[in-house]
Design a protein around this motif. Structure first.
Motif, PDB file in Angstrom:
ATOM      1  N   LYS A  20     -17.207 -12.889   0.041  1.00 10.61           N
ATOM      2  CA  LYS A  20     -16.899 -14.284   0.381  1.00 10.61           C
ATOM      3  C   LYS A  20     -15.506 -14.663  -0.132  1.00 10.61           C
ATOM      4  CE  LYS A  20     -18.556 -18.992  -0.441  1.00 10.61           C
ATOM      5  NZ  LYS A  20     -19.638 -19.817  -1.018  1.00 10.61           N
ATOM      6  N   TRP A  21     -15.209 -14.305  -1.370  1.00 10.99           N
ATOM      7  CA  TRP A  21     -13.913 -14.633  -1.958  1.00 10.99           C
ATOM      8  C   TRP A  21     -12.790 -13.851  -1.300  1.00 10.99           C
ATOM      9  CZ3 TRP A  21     -13.322 -16.434  -7.607  1.00 10.99           C
ATOM     10  CH2 TRP A  21     -14.238 -17.449  -7.857  1.00 10.99           C
ATOM     11  N   ARG A  22     -13.038 -12.568  -0.978  1.00 13.72           N
ATOM     12  CA  ARG A  22     -12.005 -11.755  -0.319  1.00 13.72           C
ATOM     13  C   ARG A  22     -11.622 -12.374   1.015  1.00 13.72           C
ATOM     14  NH1 ARG A  22     -12.049  -8.833   3.725  1.00 13.72           N
ATOM     15  NH2 ARG A  22     -14.291  -8.591   3.774  1.00 13.72           N
ATOM     16  N   VAL A  23     -12.615 -12.782   1.791  1.00 14.62           N
ATOM     17  CA  VAL A  23     -12.343 -13.406   3.091  1.00 14.62           C
ATOM     18  C   VAL A  23     -11.579 -14.715   2.898  1.00 14.62           C
ATOM     19  CG1 VAL A  23     -13.452 -14.538   5.073  1.00 14.62           C
ATOM     20  CG2 VAL A  23     -14.259 -12.297   4.313  1.00 14.62           C
ATOM     21  N   ALA A  24     -11.975 -15.504   1.908  1.00 15.82           N
ATOM     22  CA  ALA A  24     -11.303 -16.784   1.656  1.00 15.82           C
ATOM     23  C   ALA A  24      -9.835 -16.568   1.264  1.00 15.82           C
ATOM     24  CB  ALA A  24     -12.037 -17.560   0.564  1.00 15.82           C
ATOM     25  N   VAL A  25      -9.577 -15.585   0.410  1.00 20.96           N
ATOM     26  CA  VAL A  25      -8.193 -15.312  -0.002  1.00 20.96           C
ATOM     27  C   VAL A  25      -7.409 -14.747   1.179  1.00 20.96           C
ATOM     28  CG1 VAL A  25      -6.700 -13.970  -1.547  1.00 20.96           C
ATOM     29  CG2 VAL A  25      -8.752 -15.075  -2.454  1.00 20.96           C
ATOM     30  N   ASP A  26      -8.012 -13.843   1.960  1.00 24.89           N
ATOM     31  CA  ASP A  26      -7.343 -13.320   3.159  1.00 24.89           C
ATOM     32  C   ASP A  26      -6.870 -14.466   4.048  1.00 24.89           C
ATOM     33  OD1 ASP A  26      -7.178 -10.523   3.042  1.00 24.89           O
ATOM     34  OD2 ASP A  26      -9.192 -10.229   3.854  1.00 24.89           O
ATOM     35  N   ARG A  27      -7.744 -15.419   4.297  1.00 30.17           N
ATOM     36  CA  ARG A  27      -7.392 -16.560   5.165  1.00 30.17           C
ATOM     37  C   ARG A  27      -6.309 -17.431   4.533  1.00 30.17           C
ATOM     38  NH1 ARG A  27     -13.605 -18.016   6.724  1.00 30.17           N
ATOM     39  NH2 ARG A  27     -13.838 -16.397   8.302  1.00 30.17           N
ATOM     40  N   ALA A  28      -6.387 -17.612   3.226  1.00 26.83           N
ATOM     41  CA  ALA A  28      -5.433 -18.491   2.537  1.00 26.83           C
ATOM     42  C   ALA A  28      -4.024 -17.916   2.504  1.00 26.83           C
ATOM     43  CB  ALA A  28      -5.930 -18.775   1.116  1.00 26.83           C
ATOM     44  N   VAL A  29      -3.905 -16.594   2.343  1.00 24.76           N
ATOM     45  CA  VAL A  29      -2.570 -15.994   2.215  1.00 24.76           C
ATOM     46  C   VAL A  29      -2.025 -15.448   3.533  1.00 24.76           C
ATOM     47  CG1 VAL A  29      -2.846 -15.507  -0.251  1.00 24.76           C
ATOM     48  CG2 VAL A  29      -3.422 -13.730   1.442  1.00 24.76           C
ATOM     49  N   ALA A  30      -2.841 -15.441   4.579  1.00 29.64           N
ATOM     50  CA  ALA A  30      -2.391 -14.932   5.885  1.00 29.64           C
ATOM     51  C   ALA A  30      -1.142 -15.649   6.394  1.00 29.64           C
ATOM     52  CB  ALA A  30      -3.521 -15.008   6.907  1.00 29.64           C
ATOM     53  N   PRO A  31      -1.026 -16.986   6.249  1.00 32.08           N
ATOM     54  CA  PRO A  31       0.205 -17.648   6.715  1.00 32.08           C
ATOM     55  C   PRO A  31       1.468 -17.177   5.997  1.00 32.08           C
ATOM     56  CG  PRO A  31      -1.544 -19.267   6.408  1.00 32.08           C
ATOM     57  CD  PRO A  31      -2.035 -17.965   5.832  1.00 32.08           C
ATOM     58  N   LEU A  32       1.309 -16.556   4.838  1.00 31.80           N
ATOM     59  CA  LEU A  32       2.449 -16.028   4.086  1.00 31.80           C
ATOM     60  C   LEU A  32       2.710 -14.558   4.436  1.00 31.80           C
ATOM     61  CD1 LEU A  32       1.583 -17.647   0.645  1.00 31.80           C
ATOM     62  CD2 LEU A  32       3.371 -18.362   2.250  1.00 31.80           C
ATOM     63  N   GLY A  33       1.930 -14.024   5.377  1.00 31.08           N
ATOM     64  CA  GLY A  33       2.108 -12.641   5.805  1.00 31.08           C
ATOM     65  C   GLY A  33       1.455 -11.632   4.890  1.00 31.08           C
ATOM     66  N   LEU A  34       0.479 -12.059   4.090  1.00 31.73           N
ATOM     67  CA  LEU A  34      -0.181 -11.176   3.138  1.00 31.73           C
ATOM     68  C   LEU A  34      -1.666 -11.036   3.442  1.00 31.73           C
ATOM     69  CD1 LEU A  34       1.298 -12.602  -0.207  1.00 31.73           C
ATOM     70  CD2 LEU A  34       1.989 -10.487   0.954  1.00 31.73           C
ATOM     71  N   THR A  35      -2.236  -9.933   2.982  1.00 35.59           N
ATOM     72  CA  THR A  35      -3.682  -9.774   2.939  1.00 35.59           C
ATOM     73  C   THR A  35      -4.117  -9.975   1.486  1.00 35.59           C
ATOM     74  OG1 THR A  35      -3.584  -7.421   2.416  1.00 35.59           O
ATOM     75  CG2 THR A  35      -3.598  -8.032   4.786  1.00 35.59           C
ATOM     76  N   HIS A  36      -5.407 -10.038   1.257  1.00 41.00           N
ATOM     77  CA  HIS A  36      -5.899 -10.193  -0.106  1.00 41.00           C
ATOM     78  C   HIS A  36      -5.459  -9.013  -0.977  1.00 41.00           C
ATOM     79  CE1 HIS A  36      -9.436 -10.548  -3.112  1.00 41.00           C
ATOM     80  NE2 HIS A  36      -8.436 -11.287  -3.502  1.00 41.00           N
ATOM     81  N   ALA A  37      -5.564  -7.795  -0.444  1.00 37.78           N
ATOM     82  CA  ALA A  37      -5.155  -6.618  -1.219  1.00 37.78           C
ATOM     83  C   ALA A  37      -3.663  -6.669  -1.540  1.00 37.78           C
ATOM     84  CB  ALA A  37      -5.501  -5.344  -0.459  1.00 37.78           C
ATOM     85  N   GLN A  38      -2.843  -7.055  -0.570  1.00 40.88           N
ATOM     86  CA  GLN A  38      -1.404  -7.174  -0.817  1.00 40.88           C
ATOM     87  C   GLN A  38      -1.133  -8.268  -1.841  1.00 40.88           C
ATOM     88  OE1 GLN A  38      -0.189  -7.793   3.257  1.00 40.88           O
ATOM     89  NE2 GLN A  38       0.599  -5.701   3.415  1.00 40.88           N
ATOM     90  N   TYR A  39      -1.864  -9.370  -1.752  1.00 38.91           N
ATOM     91  CA  TYR A  39      -1.722 -10.438  -2.738  1.00 38.91           C
ATOM     92  C   TYR A  39      -2.036  -9.905  -4.135  1.00 38.91           C
ATOM     93  CZ  TYR A  39      -2.750 -14.351  -5.719  1.00 38.91           C
ATOM     94  OH  TYR A  39      -2.770 -15.208  -6.788  1.00 38.91           O
ATOM     95  N   SER A  40      -3.095  -9.121  -4.258  1.00 36.82           N
ATOM     96  CA  SER A  40      -3.465  -8.565  -5.558  1.00 36.82           C
ATOM     97  C   SER A  40      -2.333  -7.726  -6.138  1.00 36.82           C
ATOM     98  CB  SER A  40      -4.728  -7.709  -5.437  1.00 36.82           C
ATOM     99  OG  SER A  40      -5.816  -8.501  -5.060  1.00 36.82           O
ATOM    100  N   VAL A  41      -1.658  -6.975  -5.284  1.00 38.71           N
ATOM    101  CA  VAL A  41      -0.540  -6.139  -5.728  1.00 38.71           C
ATOM    102  C   VAL A  41       0.650  -7.000  -6.143  1.00 38.71           C
ATOM    103  CG1 VAL A  41       1.189  -4.464  -4.929  1.00 38.71           C
ATOM    104  CG2 VAL A  41      -1.246  -4.068  -4.486  1.00 38.71           C
ATOM    105  N   VAL A  42       1.078  -7.933  -5.290  1.00 39.52           N
ATOM    106  CA  VAL A  42       2.282  -8.702  -5.623  1.00 39.52           C
ATOM    107  C   VAL A  42       2.042  -9.663  -6.782  1.00 39.52           C
ATOM    108  CG1 VAL A  42       3.385  -8.426  -3.370  1.00 39.52           C
ATOM    109  CG2 VAL A  42       1.963 -10.449  -3.781  1.00 39.52           C
ATOM    110  N   ALA A  43       0.854 -10.266  -6.851  1.00 34.82           N
ATOM    111  CA  ALA A  43       0.573 -11.195  -7.950  1.00 34.82           C
ATOM    112  C   ALA A  43       0.497 -10.433  -9.277  1.00 34.82           C
ATOM    113  CB  ALA A  43      -0.713 -11.965  -7.694  1.00 34.82           C
TER     114      ALA A  43
END
Length: 164
Positions: A20-43
């Motif tokens: 549930k959280w992975r999907v929510a983060v995927d949707r939240a960061v998609a406008p920035l051109g990121l996936t949840h996994a990519q967000y985890s790496v850059v953050a």
């Protein structure tokens, strides 16, 4: 779910919550051109760089809990997008060091803000990010994550219990 339990097992609930959280983060960061996994790496990279570290892909994999091969794949995609730079470690020519580019820092700061707002929303049932229930929940998660995994047990007939 287990046959003997009246409801879902803890493992099933953790799996559902993680999805549930992975999907929510995927949707939240998609406008920035990121996936949840990519967000985890850059953050994670952002936090490590702020601490003065220029981590290797292996170190970042260990930090995030992602497989090293997957971090390598994500790093190459993020490099192609202009968000990180990958360079050979001068102390170990086999190792690749990672760093955010200026564009990567800007996107990451935006993504962190978006995800913090999302976490506030997702944790509202516990009272929000700063609530005592959230801190207790976080402590329990850390306890489970810090527990070492034992050796796996083969799934054969000699290790299974039989019911009368």
């Amino acid at each position: 779910m287990s046959n003997g339990s009246p409801g879902p097992t803890p493992g099933f609930l953790v799996w559902r919550l993680a999805n549930k959280w992975r999907v929510a983060v995927d949707r939240a960061v998609a406008p920035l051109g990121l996936t949840h996994a990519q967000y985890s790496v850059v953050a994670s990279l952002h936090g490590m760089q702020r601490g003065g570290e220029r981590p290797s892909q292996r170190r970042l994999a260990d930090h995030t809990g992602l497989e090293a091969l997957y971090v390598s794949k994500l790093a190459r995609a993020l490099e192609s997008a202009g968000l990180i730079e990958r360079t050979r470690d001068p102390r170990d020519p086999r190792a690749v060091q990672l760093a955010l580019t200026e564009q990567g820092r800007a996107v990451t700061r935006q993504a962190i803000t978006v995800v913090q707002e999302l976490h506030q929303q997702l944790l509202e049932p516990l009272g929000g990010l700063d609530a005592s229930r959230t801190r207790a929940f976080t402590d329990e998660l850390r306890t489970l994550l810090d527990a070492p995994l034992g050796p796996s047990v083969p799934n054969d007939e000699s290790t299974q219990e039989t019911t009368p």
